[in-house]
Design a protein around this motif. Structure first.
Motif, mmCIF file in Angstrom:
data_model
loop_
_atom_site.group_PDB
_atom_site.id
_atom_site.type_symbol
_atom_site.label_atom_id
_atom_site.label_comp_id
_atom_site.label_asym_id
_atom_site.label_seq_id
_atom_site.Cartn_x
_atom_site.Cartn_y
_atom_site.Cartn_z
ATOM 1 N N GLN A 21 0.635 -6.231 -17.179
ATOM 2 C CA GLN A 21 0.320 -5.201 -16.585
ATOM 3 C C GLN A 21 -0.615 -5.071 -14.925
ATOM 4 O O GLN A 21 -0.633 -3.731 -14.356
ATOM 5 N N ALA A 22 -1.100 -6.113 -14.411
ATOM 6 C CA ALA A 22 -1.535 -6.273 -13.219
ATOM 7 C C ALA A 22 -0.553 -5.602 -12.509
ATOM 8 O O ALA A 22 -1.155 -5.787 -11.179
ATOM 9 N N ARG A 23 0.331 -7.110 -12.410
ATOM 10 C CA ARG A 23 1.203 -6.161 -11.011
ATOM 11 C C ARG A 23 1.302 -5.562 -10.676
ATOM 12 O O ARG A 23 1.904 -4.402 -9.570
ATOM 13 N N HIS A 24 1.237 -4.152 -11.903
ATOM 14 C CA HIS A 24 2.253 -2.338 -11.031
ATOM 15 C C HIS A 24 0.666 -2.473 -11.751
ATOM 16 O O HIS A 24 1.413 -0.411 -11.786
ATOM 17 N N ASP A 25 -0.256 -2.024 -11.843
ATOM 18 C CA ASP A 25 -1.504 -2.016 -12.024
ATOM 19 C C ASP A 25 -1.612 -0.413 -13.401
ATOM 20 O O ASP A 25 -1.443 0.534 -13.494
ATOM 21 N N GLY B 134 -2.887 3.861 -15.825
ATOM 22 C CA GLY B 134 -1.789 3.788 -14.728
ATOM 23 C C GLY B 134 -0.879 3.989 -15.677
ATOM 24 O O GLY B 134 0.282 4.002 -14.668
ATOM 25 N N ARG B 135 -0.442 3.627 -16.779
ATOM 26 C CA ARG B 135 0.668 3.588 -17.724
ATOM 27 C C ARG B 135 1.077 5.005 -17.971
ATOM 28 O O ARG B 135 2.177 5.934 -17.349
ATOM 29 N N ILE B 136 -0.159 6.155 -18.288
ATOM 30 C CA ILE B 136 -0.042 7.106 -18.280
ATOM 31 C C ILE B 136 0.556 8.259 -17.316
ATOM 32 O O ILE B 136 1.458 8.637 -17.166
ATOM 33 N N ARG B 137 -0.326 7.355 -16.014
ATOM 34 C CA ARG B 137 0.342 8.433 -14.173
ATOM 35 C C ARG B 137 2.145 7.542 -14.295
ATOM 36 O O ARG B 137 2.539 8.882 -13.757
ATOM 37 N N SER C 25 8.651 -20.103 -6.520
ATOM 38 C CA SER C 25 7.640 -20.612 -6.596
ATOM 39 C C SER C 25 6.556 -20.567 -7.358
ATOM 40 O O SER C 25 5.896 -21.542 -7.915
ATOM 41 N N ALA C 26 5.694 -19.461 -6.341
ATOM 42 C CA ALA C 26 4.897 -18.963 -7.215
ATOM 43 C C ALA C 26 4.579 -18.253 -7.989
ATOM 44 O O ALA C 26 3.773 -17.878 -8.430
ATOM 45 N N ASP C 27 5.709 -17.177 -8.513
ATOM 46 C CA ASP C 27 5.194 -16.562 -9.259
ATOM 47 C C ASP C 27 6.601 -17.015 -10.599
ATOM 48 O O ASP C 27 7.918 -17.070 -10.498
ATOM 49 N N PRO C 28 5.631 -17.328 -11.671
ATOM 50 C CA PRO C 28 6.277 -18.144 -12.822
ATOM 51 C C PRO C 28 6.591 -16.930 -13.690
ATOM 52 O O PRO C 28 7.475 -17.331 -14.590
ATOM 53 N N HIS C 29 6.242 -14.940 -13.562
ATOM 54 C CA HIS C 29 7.137 -14.377 -14.334
ATOM 55 C C HIS C 29 8.451 -13.682 -13.196
ATOM 56 O O HIS C 29 8.734 -12.962 -14.096
ATOM 57 N N GLY C 30 8.246 -13.869 -12.665
ATOM 58 C CA GLY C 30 9.734 -13.215 -12.315
ATOM 59 C C GLY C 30 9.248 -11.527 -11.305
ATOM 60 O O GLY C 30 8.490 -11.670 -12.182
ATOM 61 N N GLN C 31 9.915 -11.222 -10.161
ATOM 62 C CA GLN C 31 10.053 -10.215 -9.356
ATOM 63 C C GLN C 31 10.768 -9.080 -10.582
ATOM 64 O O GLN C 31 12.231 -8.805 -10.412
ATOM 65 N N PHE C 32 10.907 -7.838 -10.983
ATOM 66 C CA PHE C 32 11.019 -6.605 -12.324
ATOM 67 C C PHE C 32 10.232 -5.858 -12.039
ATOM 68 O O PHE C 32 9.401 -5.959 -11.830
ATOM 69 N N SER C 33 10.896 -4.960 -12.227
ATOM 70 C CA SER C 33 10.911 -3.344 -12.065
ATOM 71 C C SER C 33 10.243 -2.841 -13.490
ATOM 72 O O SER C 33 10.233 -3.580 -14.471
ATOM 73 N N PRO C 34 8.774 -2.182 -13.639
ATOM 74 C CA PRO C 34 8.191 -1.264 -14.501
ATOM 75 C C PRO C 34 9.288 -1.267 -15.069
ATOM 76 O O PRO C 34 10.539 -0.133 -15.128
ATOM 77 N N SER C 35 9.242 -1.119 -16.561
ATOM 78 C CA SER C 35 10.179 -0.310 -17.903
ATOM 79 C C SER C 35 9.169 0.944 -18.132
ATOM 80 O O SER C 35 7.781 0.871 -18.849
ATOM 81 N N VAL C 36 10.002 2.326 -18.249
ATOM 82 C CA VAL C 36 9.451 3.011 -19.087
ATOM 83 C C VAL C 36 9.806 2.793 -20.600
ATOM 84 O O VAL C 36 8.317 3.427 -21.598
#
Length: 502
Positions: free
Chosen positions: A215-219, A31-34, A2-13
């Motif tokens: 991008q903020a979700r996973h820094d 953060g994306r480079i790292r 309910s509190a998350d409009p985007h959904g919980q999904f893993s970051p993608s290479v």
């Protein structure tokens, strides 16, 4: 949810690397480079085994080549070189195969062309190690289609809605195209598609704010798609309903699902076209919640003896058809023609079963997901009993020594599907072999509490839908708890079976 409009999904290479190339000035670039450096495999590639590593390795290698040429960072340059070597090894080892993932036939040649352009530039800079090394397009790619899409955009004509999710393949010509409107949900439910639409430097506005949010979700890193709220909510609610788990559902979730419907059903998220898979699952979930909708929106997806996920799709999906069968079972079995459609659909699903008793599908890398979906749909069809029993025997025979199941290694997600297959296919019949296998699987699940699952779901590359996977684990444990014979066996297996290695 309910509190998350985007959904919980893993970051993608794949998707993260596209942002490194396309919008280097966006917040989170470091953060994306790292992330890309940390995700590189020992062999220099990225991604999962088999053909699934091809697209993420191409994407990450291209982005690090671009970054190395921009910033002259030796660490990045070394990683890019290792990525190139992994690609050269892949080509020299024999024929390249493509996974059945989203838009792979155009994304692969687009990235190969970009990598070869980098290599041409490096040749001009007298880099002897790389001279003469170019990547050819592998079989199964469609450079002609890619060229046609790019020409369509250059002429100012729109692309089909489902192609917008992979708009980045079009390249610079996609910047600001009028047929793709960028709002607070980005373009095409895709960070990469949004980035190519924005261009570099990314101007202020809703599209840039969308990228900064995801991008903020996973820094820094981003998921392969967002927002996917309809997909996440439909699957979680359908999973609980199928397992008989009665949970209080906030009214806003139910209302949101109902309001997401249009004439052609629902999409997985904003920016995607409607599809039969999300539509069928949402219909099943709403029926289970006592808020059913008419299934008329499914009929346009019918094609001969099965249903398509999207119009003009490359390959049919067994899990989409399993979900359609479940949706019909849940609400409208008495309507004229529905019963015959269900019988034909069940027969089609049985005809897709592999010789060993399993199923495979275009939306997931694991046969355990597809097999669970088919068993769940077919269990209510009497004439399908042999197929269901065959699937159960396959599951029993493929359990690992530590009680888990999995295509490449044991995972909680795949083990959850396997436990549910065993308990659903066997019903309440006493069967020590099945019950012990299910108990060992539950012991494995209980011992893996809190551990992240590897990506197995198909989009442009593989991803993990965290809440959907967690719901499956809850459903598997609940199903075992409801079976007293399995419940009594779980305790001993926690100490005896779960400590073994695969």
């Amino acid at each position: 949810m309910s509190a998350d409009p985007h959904g919980q999904f893993s970051p993608s290479v794949y998707e993260t690397a596209r942002l490194v190339t396309l919008v280097p000035g966006l917040a989170g670039h470091g953060g994306r480079i790292r992330f890309l450096l940390a995700e590189q495999n020992a062999d220099g590639g990225w991604g999962r085994p088999d053909s699934y590593g091809l697209l993420p390795t191409l994407s990450a290698t291209e982005s690090l080549l671009a970054e190395s040429r921009r910033a002259r960072n030796p660490v990045v340059g070394l990683a890019a070189g290792r990525g190139l070597q992994a690609l050269y090894t892949r080509w020299s080892d024999g024929e390249i195969t493509l996974p059945d993932t989203v838009a792979v036939e155009i994304l692969v040649p687009a990235l190969i062309a970009d990598i070869n352009a980098h290599l041409e530039a490096l040749d001009a800079e007298s880099s002897p190690v790389l001279q003469g090394r170019r990547l050819p397009d592998p079989p199964g790619t469609n450079s002609e289609l890619l060229a046609g899409l790019r020409e369509t955009v250059r002429r100012g004509q729109p692309l089909p809605p489902k192609v917008v999710h992979s708009l980045e393949a079009v390249g610079p010509a996609a910047q600001g195209v009028s047929f793709a409107r960028a709002g607070e949900d980005g373009v095409g439910c895709s960070p990469a598609a949004t980035a190519v639409w924005l261009g570099n430097p990314a101007p202020e506005g809703p599209a840039r704010r969308y990228l900064e949010t995801v991008q903020a979700r996973h820094d820094g890193p981003v998921p392969v798609a967002a927002p996917l709220d309809v997909f996440e909510r439909s699957w979680v609610l359908a999973t609980f309903a199928g397992a008989g788990i009665d949970v209080p559902v906030p009214p806003g979730i139910v209302t949101g699902l109902r309001n997401a419907f249009g004439e052609s059903g629902v999409p997985g998220g904003a920016g995607l076209p409607p599809d039969a898979d999300d539509t069928a699952t949402a219909l099943y979930a709403l029926a289970a919640l006592g808020r059913p909708r008419s299934l008329d929106c499914l009929w346009p997806y019918q094609q001969d003896d099965h249903f398509v996920t999207y119009p003009d799709e490359r390959t049919p999906s067994v899990t989409t058809n399993a979900h359609v069968l479940q949706a019909f079972t849940s609400t409208e079995t008495t309507k004229p023609g529905v019963g015959e459609t269900m019988r034909v659909l069940a027969a089609w699903l049985c005809g897709q079963q592999r010789a060993d008793g399993s199923w495979m599908d275009k939306w997931h890398a694991s046969p355990y997901y597809a097999t669970f979906c088919c068993v769940a749909a077919l269990s209510g069809c009497g004439e399908s009993t042999p197929a269901v029993r065959k699937a159960m025997h396959w599951v029993v025979g493929t359990q690992r020594r530590n009680g888990s199941w999995g295509r490449w290694e044991g995972t909680s997600e795949e083990t959850s599907y396997a436990v549910r297959i065993l308990l659903q296919a066997n019903g309440n019949r006493p069967d020590p072999t099945v019950e012990q296998a299910a108990a060992r699987g539950c012991a494995y699940l209980l011992g893996k509490d809190g551990e992240a699952d590897p990506p197995l779901w198909h989009d442009k590359d593989l991803y993990t839908p965290g809440r959907i996977v967690l719901a499956q684990r809850i459903a598997a444990l609940r199903a075992a708890d409801a079976n007293p014979r399995v419940g009594r066996l779980v305790g001993p297996w926690i100490s005896v079976g779960a400590g073994r290695t695969a």
